[in-house]
Design a protein around this motif. Structure first.
Motif, mmCIF file in Angstrom:
data_model
loop_
_atom_site.group_PDB
_atom_site.id
_atom_site.type_symbol
_atom_site.label_atom_id
_atom_site.label_comp_id
_atom_site.label_asym_id
_atom_site.label_seq_id
_atom_site.Cartn_x
_atom_site.Cartn_y
_atom_site.Cartn_z
ATOM 1 N N LYS A 18 0.833 -1.214 0.000
ATOM 2 C CA LYS A 18 0.000 0.000 0.000
ATOM 3 C C LYS A 18 0.864 1.259 0.000
ATOM 4 O O LYS A 18 0.595 2.215 -0.721
ATOM 5 N N GLY A 19 1.903 1.274 0.827
ATOM 6 C CA GLY A 19 2.789 2.439 0.888
ATOM 7 C C GLY A 19 3.519 2.669 -0.421
ATOM 8 O O GLY A 19 3.631 3.797 -0.898
ATOM 9 N N GLY A 20 4.018 1.584 -1.013
ATOM 10 C CA GLY A 20 4.707 1.708 -2.306
ATOM 11 C C GLY A 20 3.759 2.165 -3.406
ATOM 12 O O GLY A 20 4.114 2.996 -4.243
ATOM 13 N N GLY A 21 2.534 1.650 -3.391
ATOM 14 C CA GLY A 21 1.542 2.075 -4.382
ATOM 15 C C GLY A 21 1.191 3.542 -4.236
ATOM 16 O O GLY A 21 1.067 4.269 -5.224
ATOM 17 N N ALA A 22 1.046 4.007 -2.995
ATOM 18 C CA ALA A 22 0.743 5.420 -2.756
ATOM 19 C C ALA A 22 1.905 6.300 -3.217
ATOM 20 O O ALA A 22 1.701 7.364 -3.815
ATOM 21 N N LEU A 23 3.128 5.868 -2.963
ATOM 22 C CA LEU A 23 4.306 6.624 -3.392
ATOM 23 C C LEU A 23 4.371 6.725 -4.904
ATOM 24 O O LEU A 23 4.611 7.802 -5.458
ATOM 25 N N ILE A 24 4.136 5.634 -5.593
ATOM 26 C CA ILE A 24 4.141 5.635 -7.059
ATOM 27 C C ILE A 24 3.039 6.535 -7.597
ATOM 28 O O ILE A 24 3.237 7.286 -8.556
ATOM 29 N N LEU A 25 1.865 6.507 -6.974
ATOM 30 C CA LEU A 25 0.758 7.360 -7.399
ATOM 31 C C LEU A 25 1.114 8.836 -7.241
ATOM 32 O O LEU A 25 0.903 9.641 -8.153
ATOM 33 N N VAL A 26 1.686 9.210 -6.109
ATOM 34 C CA VAL A 26 2.054 10.611 -5.869
ATOM 35 C C VAL A 26 3.133 11.058 -6.856
ATOM 36 O O VAL A 26 3.060 12.154 -7.423
ATOM 37 N N LEU A 27 4.151 10.228 -7.089
ATOM 38 C CA LEU A 27 5.205 10.592 -8.046
ATOM 39 C C LEU A 27 4.638 10.695 -9.459
ATOM 40 O O LEU A 27 5.023 11.596 -10.220
ATOM 41 N N GLY A 28 3.719 9.821 -9.817
ATOM 42 C CA GLY A 28 3.089 9.897 -11.126
ATOM 43 C C GLY A 28 2.296 11.183 -11.297
ATOM 44 O O GLY A 28 2.350 11.835 -12.344
ATOM 45 N N LEU A 29 1.548 11.578 -10.259
ATOM 46 C CA LEU A 29 0.800 12.836 -10.325
ATOM 47 C C LEU A 29 1.733 14.042 -10.410
ATOM 48 O O LEU A 29 1.445 15.010 -11.119
ATOM 49 N N LEU A 30 2.853 13.982 -9.712
ATOM 50 C CA LEU A 30 3.838 15.063 -9.784
ATOM 51 C C LEU A 30 4.401 15.190 -11.196
ATOM 52 O O LEU A 30 4.483 16.288 -11.749
ATOM 53 N N LEU A 31 4.781 14.071 -11.798
ATOM 54 C CA LEU A 31 5.306 14.106 -13.163
ATOM 55 C C LEU A 31 4.254 14.591 -14.156
ATOM 56 O O LEU A 31 4.567 15.356 -15.071
ATOM 57 N N LEU A 32 3.011 14.178 -13.979
ATOM 58 C CA LEU A 32 1.924 14.641 -14.852
ATOM 59 C C LEU A 32 1.726 16.141 -14.719
ATOM 60 O O LEU A 32 1.573 16.847 -15.715
ATOM 61 N N THR A 33 1.780 16.651 -13.504
ATOM 62 C CA THR A 33 1.641 18.091 -13.277
ATOM 63 C C THR A 33 2.780 18.858 -13.933
ATOM 64 O O THR A 33 2.554 19.880 -14.585
#
Length: 127
Positions: A18-33
């Motif tokens: 769960k923690g790794g998935g949340a981290l990947i999601l946040v980094l993905g949103l940052l790159l998209l932004t």
């Protein structure tokens, strides 16, 4: 009905997942932004024949902006309600330089150097 000592403890593997998935999601949103900001021209930069040269914040919502348009420079007063020309400076027709390379260009250059350093020498050059 006995319960073991670890019955109430969460599964460690599930927490890591769960923690790794949340981290990947946040980094993905940052790159998209960052990608969308670059596509929309976020921040200062060059846009065709117009370029923002400098900005001076003079109040909480007021600033003075120096803009180059074709062969002249405009000093603009910008507030939340209006934009007014404060001064106009004639200038010489000059080509607007390309923006300086950013972190992406630096990273590509660094990765390119690493790849070149790791390449084996070509067979035909050793005599």
């Amino acid at each position: 009905m006995e319960q073991g000592l670890g019955a109430g403890a969460p599964d460690l593997g599930m927490l890591v997942l769960k923690g790794g998935g949340a981290l990947i999601l946040v980094l993905g949103l940052l790159l998209l932004t960052l990608y969308l900001m670059r596509r929309m021209g976020g921040g200062r930069g060059v846009s065709g024949r117009m370029r923002m040269l400098d900005v001076l914040q003079v109040g909480t919502k007021e600033r003075v902006v120096l803009v180059a348009v074709r062969d002249r420079e405009l000093l603009l007063g910008v507030t939340s309600a209006s934009i007014r020309t404060l001064a106009e400076f004639p200038g010489e027709e000059k080509e607007i330089p390309a923006p300086e390379p950013g972190f992406g260009a630096f990273l590509r250059g660094a990765l390119g150097k690493k790849e070149k350093a790791g390449e084996a020498p070509e067979a035909g050059h050793g005599r």
